[in-house]
Design a protein around this motif. Sequence first.
Motif, PDB file in Angstrom:
ATOM      1  N   PRO A   1       0.935  -1.358   0.147  1.00  0.00           N
ATOM      2  CA  PRO A   1       0.099   0.025   0.027  1.00  0.00           C
ATOM      3  C   PRO A   1       0.993   1.370  -0.354  1.00  0.00           C
ATOM      4  O   PRO A   1       0.515   2.643  -0.906  1.00  0.00           O
ATOM      5  N   ASN A   2       2.955   0.862   0.648  1.00  0.00           N
ATOM      6  CA  ASN A   2       2.823   2.449   0.351  1.00  0.00           C
ATOM      7  C   ASN A   2       3.727   2.446  -0.926  1.00  0.00           C
ATOM      8  O   ASN A   2       4.860   3.615  -0.917  1.00  0.00           O
ATOM      9  N   GLN A   3       3.301   2.179  -1.814  1.00  0.00           N
ATOM     10  CA  GLN A   3       3.418   2.067  -2.967  1.00  0.00           C
ATOM     11  C   GLN A   3       2.437   2.923  -4.258  1.00  0.00           C
ATOM     12  O   GLN A   3       2.782   2.985  -5.195  1.00  0.00           O
ATOM     13  N   THR A   4       1.097   3.052  -3.549  1.00  0.00           N
ATOM     14  CA  THR A   4       0.213   3.806  -3.989  1.00  0.00           C
ATOM     15  C   THR A   4       0.622   5.048  -4.159  1.00  0.00           C
ATOM     16  O   THR A   4       1.264   6.035  -3.026  1.00  0.00           O
ATOM     17  N   SER A   5       1.065   5.784  -5.445  1.00  0.00           N
ATOM     18  CA  SER A   5       1.609   6.930  -5.511  1.00  0.00           C
ATOM     19  C   SER A   5       1.134   7.141  -7.278  1.00  0.00           C
ATOM     20  O   SER A   5       0.772   6.521  -8.186  1.00  0.00           O
ATOM     21  N   LEU A   6       1.719   8.489  -7.473  1.00  0.00           N
ATOM     22  CA  LEU A   6       1.333   8.707  -9.267  1.00  0.00           C
ATOM     23  C   LEU A   6       2.845   9.181  -9.721  1.00  0.00           C
ATOM     24  O   LEU A   6       3.768   9.542  -9.559  1.00  0.00           O
ATOM     25  N   TYR A   7       2.839   8.024 -10.979  1.00  0.00           N
ATOM     26  CA  TYR A   7       4.096   7.950 -11.042  1.00  0.00           C
ATOM     27  C   TYR A   7       4.727   8.357 -12.106  1.00  0.00           C
ATOM     28  O   TYR A   7       4.018   8.272 -13.684  1.00  0.00           O
ATOM     29  N   PHE A   8       5.498   8.295 -12.814  1.00  0.00           N
ATOM     30  CA  PHE A   8       6.403   9.333 -14.369  1.00  0.00           C
ATOM     31  C   PHE A   8       6.450   8.485 -14.522  1.00  0.00           C
ATOM     32  O   PHE A   8       8.589   8.446 -13.807  1.00  0.00           O
ATOM     33  N   CYS A   9       7.467   8.356 -15.968  1.00  0.00           N
ATOM     34  CA  CYS A   9       8.632   8.167 -16.569  1.00  0.00           C
ATOM     35  C   CYS A   9       9.150   9.100 -17.263  1.00  0.00           C
ATOM     36  O   CYS A   9       8.532  10.072 -17.889  1.00  0.00           O
TER      37      CYS A   9
END
Lengths: 115, 111
Positions: free
Chosen positions: A83-91
């Motif tokens: 759950p702590n990897q819930t996030s908005l990811y950008f390349c």
Amino acid sequence: EAQVTQNPRYLITVTGKKLTVTCSQNMNHEYMSWYRQDPGLGLRQIYYSMNVEVTDKGDVPEGYKVSRKEKRNFPLILESPSPNQTSLYFCASSPNSGDSIYGYTFGSGTRLTVV
Amino acid sequence: QKEVEQDPGPLSVPEGAIVSLNCTYSNSAFQYFMWYRQYSRKGPELLMYTYSSGNKEDGRFTAQVDKSSKYISLFIRDSQPSDSATYLCAMSPPGGNKLTFGGGTRVLVKP
């Protein structure tokens, strides 16, 4: 059109189920990087790659893997999401030549929710 | 303490006003300074890029760097509703392999 393409745009998954977020760029850029964006913490680098087969850790690499087998692709792998990897990811990508390396082109982002 | 500090806002201004944004930083090794604009549900896009100290102008945008004070600024003249976005400062030392970002300032330009 010059761009960085990420897929998927949105993803909801369960804890522990391996997933891959793909990133592809069509600008022949050498440098590619993954960031996560969290409220109050801003953008933080996860991993980066200076060129094919050359990758290194950023500031928050724990729980992530990457590979760079082709110049255009830089997938982000979460082997056992939590759950702590819930996030908005950008390349992001940029030319690895002189000052140009600082002018990133970003993808549109992947909103990941781990339940 | 964060390496780069940026007021989160929101900063609300009427159309046509000057928008003033700034960041402070602690790492004296930073030499490259960028401003990115991020619209909702989009990735950041590069607006301005400066090296070391001084000013740089591009249309309605002016970026300033004061290395002695560890302070950078972005000014937007004649602001438009389309300028409503989050503005992120970013910086790097020479040869750095990453950008260090501020948390972003949300700007709202009201018609």
